[in-house]
Design a protein around this motif. Sequence first.
Motif, PDB file in Angstrom:
ATOM      1  N   ALA A   1     -17.613   7.732  46.101  1.00 16.65           N
ATOM      2  CA  ALA A   1     -18.322   7.937  47.360  1.00 16.65           C
ATOM      3  C   ALA A   1     -19.124   6.716  47.781  1.00 16.65           C
ATOM      4  O   ALA A   1     -19.358   6.491  48.971  1.00 16.65           O
ATOM      5  CB  ALA A   1     -19.239   9.152  47.255  1.00 16.65           C
ATOM      6  N   ASP A   2     -19.562   5.886  46.805  1.00 19.00           N
ATOM      7  CA  ASP A   2     -20.370   4.710  47.129  1.00 19.00           C
ATOM      8  C   ASP A   2     -19.532   3.442  47.274  1.00 19.00           C
ATOM      9  O   ASP A   2     -20.085   2.371  47.543  1.00 19.00           O
ATOM     10  CB  ASP A   2     -21.432   4.495  46.038  1.00 19.00           C
ATOM     11  CG  ASP A   2     -22.454   5.622  46.026  1.00 19.00           C
ATOM     12  OD1 ASP A   2     -22.690   6.215  47.093  1.00 19.00           O
ATOM     13  OD2 ASP A   2     -23.005   5.908  44.943  1.00 19.00           O
ATOM     14  N   ASP A   3     -18.230   3.540  47.091  1.00 17.94           N
ATOM     15  CA  ASP A   3     -17.375   2.366  47.215  1.00 17.94           C
ATOM     16  C   ASP A   3     -17.328   1.899  48.674  1.00 17.94           C
ATOM     17  O   ASP A   3     -17.084   2.683  49.596  1.00 17.94           O
ATOM     18  CB  ASP A   3     -15.963   2.696  46.737  1.00 17.94           C
ATOM     19  CG  ASP A   3     -15.059   1.488  46.785  1.00 17.94           C
ATOM     20  OD1 ASP A   3     -15.067   0.710  45.829  1.00 17.94           O
ATOM     21  OD2 ASP A   3     -14.350   1.333  47.809  1.00 17.94           O
ATOM     22  N   LYS A   4     -17.550   0.583  48.905  1.00 19.05           N
ATOM     23  CA  LYS A   4     -17.669   0.050  50.262  1.00 19.05           C
ATOM     24  C   LYS A   4     -16.393   0.256  51.066  1.00 19.05           C
ATOM     25  O   LYS A   4     -16.418   0.714  52.228  1.00 19.05           O
ATOM     26  CB  LYS A   4     -18.017  -1.441  50.202  1.00 19.05           C
ATOM     27  CG  LYS A   4     -18.231  -2.078  51.570  1.00 19.05           C
ATOM     28  CD  LYS A   4     -18.643  -3.531  51.432  1.00 19.05           C
ATOM     29  CE  LYS A   4     -18.845  -4.153  52.821  1.00 19.05           C
ATOM     30  NZ  LYS A   4     -19.241  -5.582  52.701  1.00 19.05           N
ATOM     31  N   LYS A   5     -15.240  -0.085  50.483  1.00 17.22           N
ATOM     32  CA  LYS A   5     -13.980   0.065  51.214  1.00 17.22           C
ATOM     33  C   LYS A   5     -13.677   1.532  51.515  1.00 17.22           C
ATOM     34  O   LYS A   5     -13.145   1.868  52.573  1.00 17.22           O
ATOM     35  CB  LYS A   5     -12.831  -0.554  50.415  1.00 17.22           C
ATOM     36  CG  LYS A   5     -12.862  -2.083  50.389  1.00 17.22           C
ATOM     37  CD  LYS A   5     -11.620  -2.639  49.703  1.00 17.22           C
ATOM     38  CE  LYS A   5     -11.623  -4.166  49.759  1.00 17.22           C
ATOM     39  NZ  LYS A   5     -10.421  -4.737  49.095  1.00 17.22           N
ATOM     40  N   TYR A   6     -14.043   2.385  50.551  1.00 15.64           N
ATOM     41  CA  TYR A   6     -13.822   3.812  50.781  1.00 15.64           C
ATOM     42  C   TYR A   6     -14.682   4.312  51.933  1.00 15.64           C
ATOM     43  O   TYR A   6     -14.223   5.063  52.788  1.00 15.64           O
ATOM     44  CB  TYR A   6     -14.128   4.604  49.509  1.00 15.64           C
ATOM     45  CG  TYR A   6     -14.040   6.105  49.684  1.00 15.64           C
ATOM     46  CD1 TYR A   6     -12.807   6.733  49.782  1.00 15.64           C
ATOM     47  CD2 TYR A   6     -15.192   6.880  49.774  1.00 15.64           C
ATOM     48  CE1 TYR A   6     -12.719   8.104  49.958  1.00 15.64           C
ATOM     49  CE2 TYR A   6     -15.110   8.245  49.950  1.00 15.64           C
ATOM     50  CZ  TYR A   6     -13.871   8.853  50.041  1.00 15.64           C
ATOM     51  OH  TYR A   6     -13.792  10.202  50.232  1.00 15.64           O
TER      52      TYR A   6
ATOM     53  N   GLU B   1     -10.583  22.446  45.551  1.00 13.20           N
ATOM     54  CA  GLU B   1     -10.316  21.160  46.192  1.00 13.20           C
ATOM     55  C   GLU B   1     -11.578  20.657  46.880  1.00 13.20           C
ATOM     56  O   GLU B   1     -12.262  21.395  47.579  1.00 13.20           O
ATOM     57  CB  GLU B   1      -9.197  21.318  47.224  1.00 13.20           C
ATOM     58  CG  GLU B   1      -8.830  20.020  47.916  1.00 13.20           C
ATOM     59  CD  GLU B   1      -7.734  20.209  48.945  1.00 13.20           C
ATOM     60  OE1 GLU B   1      -7.397  19.226  49.625  1.00 13.20           O
ATOM     61  OE2 GLU B   1      -7.236  21.344  49.067  1.00 13.20           O
ATOM     62  N   VAL B   2     -11.900  19.402  46.662  1.00  8.98           N
ATOM     63  CA  VAL B   2     -13.053  18.801  47.318  1.00  8.98           C
ATOM     64  C   VAL B   2     -12.562  17.757  48.300  1.00  8.98           C
ATOM     65  O   VAL B   2     -11.521  17.129  48.106  1.00  8.98           O
ATOM     66  CB  VAL B   2     -14.021  18.151  46.305  1.00  8.98           C
ATOM     67  CG1 VAL B   2     -14.652  19.189  45.419  1.00  8.98           C
ATOM     68  CG2 VAL B   2     -13.306  17.104  45.459  1.00  8.98           C
ATOM     69  N   LEU B   3     -13.329  17.581  49.381  1.00  7.83           N
ATOM     70  CA  LEU B   3     -12.922  16.652  50.423  1.00  7.83           C
ATOM     71  C   LEU B   3     -13.358  15.228  50.120  1.00  7.83           C
ATOM     72  O   LEU B   3     -12.848  14.289  50.712  1.00  7.83           O
ATOM     73  CB  LEU B   3     -13.510  17.100  51.766  1.00  7.83           C
ATOM     74  CG  LEU B   3     -13.039  18.466  52.252  1.00  7.83           C
ATOM     75  CD1 LEU B   3     -13.695  18.785  53.588  1.00  7.83           C
ATOM     76  CD2 LEU B   3     -11.526  18.499  52.390  1.00  7.83           C
ATOM     77  N   GLU B   4     -14.275  15.059  49.207  1.00  7.47           N
ATOM     78  CA  GLU B   4     -14.751  13.716  48.893  1.00  7.47           C
ATOM     79  C   GLU B   4     -14.882  13.574  47.393  1.00  7.47           C
ATOM     80  O   GLU B   4     -15.400  14.453  46.715  1.00  7.47           O
ATOM     81  CB  GLU B   4     -16.093  13.459  49.573  1.00  7.47           C
ATOM     82  CG  GLU B   4     -16.586  12.039  49.396  1.00  7.47           C
ATOM     83  CD  GLU B   4     -17.818  11.753  50.221  1.00  7.47           C
ATOM     84  OE1 GLU B   4     -18.187  10.584  50.332  1.00  7.47           O
ATOM     85  OE2 GLU B   4     -18.407  12.704  50.748  1.00  7.47           O
ATOM     86  N   ASP B   5     -14.389  12.452  46.876  1.00  4.42           N
ATOM     87  CA  ASP B   5     -14.458  12.185  45.445  1.00  4.42           C
ATOM     88  C   ASP B   5     -15.809  11.563  45.132  1.00  4.42           C
ATOM     89  O   ASP B   5     -16.115  10.443  45.542  1.00  4.42           O
ATOM     90  CB  ASP B   5     -13.328  11.233  45.057  1.00  4.42           C
ATOM     91  CG  ASP B   5     -13.177  11.114  43.557  1.00  4.42           C
ATOM     92  OD1 ASP B   5     -14.182  11.296  42.847  1.00  4.42           O
ATOM     93  OD2 ASP B   5     -12.059  10.835  43.090  1.00  4.42           O
ATOM     94  N   ALA B   6     -16.633  12.286  44.399  1.00  2.63           N
ATOM     95  CA  ALA B   6     -17.986  11.808  44.107  1.00  2.63           C
ATOM     96  C   ALA B   6     -17.974  10.489  43.353  1.00  2.63           C
ATOM     97  O   ALA B   6     -18.899   9.678  43.472  1.00  2.63           O
ATOM     98  CB  ALA B   6     -18.748  12.862  43.311  1.00  2.63           C
TER      99      ALA B   6
END
Length: 316
Positions: free
Chosen positions: A270-275, A262-267
């Motif tokens: 990761a660059d999506d502004k709203k995210y 399990e990863v805590l951040e979806d690569a």
Amino acid sequence: MPDDRDVPAEFDLPRGIALAWGVAASPQRGPKREMSVERIVDAAVELADAEGLGAVSMAAVAKRLGFTPMSLYRYVSAKDDLLLLMMEEGTGVPSHAWREADGWRERLLMLYRELVAVYARHPWLLQIPVTGSPATPNNSEWVEAGLTALDETPLLAEEKLAVWLIVTGLSRWNGIVLTGYGDAARRSGRTAAEVAADEQALYEALVTPEAYPRLHAAAEAGVFASPYDPFVFGIERALDGVEAYMASLDRGEPHRLADEVEVLEDADVADDKKYRQATKAAADAEKAVLQAEKVLRQARKAQAQALKEARARKRD
């Protein structure tokens, strides 16, 4: 170190790994008769045992051997390689005693105790960062022992390795705490039991029942100065869980391996502004919660102090 062996041409081994396996080319120049990789590593381990890992440098090892640092670089070309070889030497290999133990559980417990003893002998091993599983001979011996201990179990290969990681992880944590208490005792000239007694007294003095009711109750029960070994409890209960899992397999239940880490951040996002904005908002909220908890603890502490003073005034 192992005898020279043939390595397939497609393998581009890191220098340190090649040295550990004895397949690295020897230097063409240098003080060959007086110098060797083994002598360099032995000197570095002796230095770390005596003064800690921070005292180990190529210059310090060279001085200990009576050579120049440049002479060492002909044999061990980087400090990271030296650290790898020191770890290999300090860790050693498991004894044969575990093979005589009765059953997988007792074998793993014996290997666990041997690993804790390794860290007690060479506490500097715990200061070397874990950057992966070193593919070195001695490390491979430990992994082989752990997997062999589980030979007669119904576990899959991945599960056996996971169990071995439990054993090594808990032994390392035990080693970290034991060496920390030992260092504190040596610096203060007290015994480890005296250090624990001081810790117990601090908790009793500083932890109030109003702010930390459960921790206060534990301190009052004397848990921080107890001779009871929590690490033995931990490894025993972990193996209880493994044993229960094996029993479920014997009853015909399926293996329960996680599909992926399990990863805590979806690569991918990761660059999506709203995210990024949502992630920042969540972090800010967590920070606010921590700050609020701090204010609450301070308020409870002030409340406890006010209550103490009020009771004192009433008695007067």
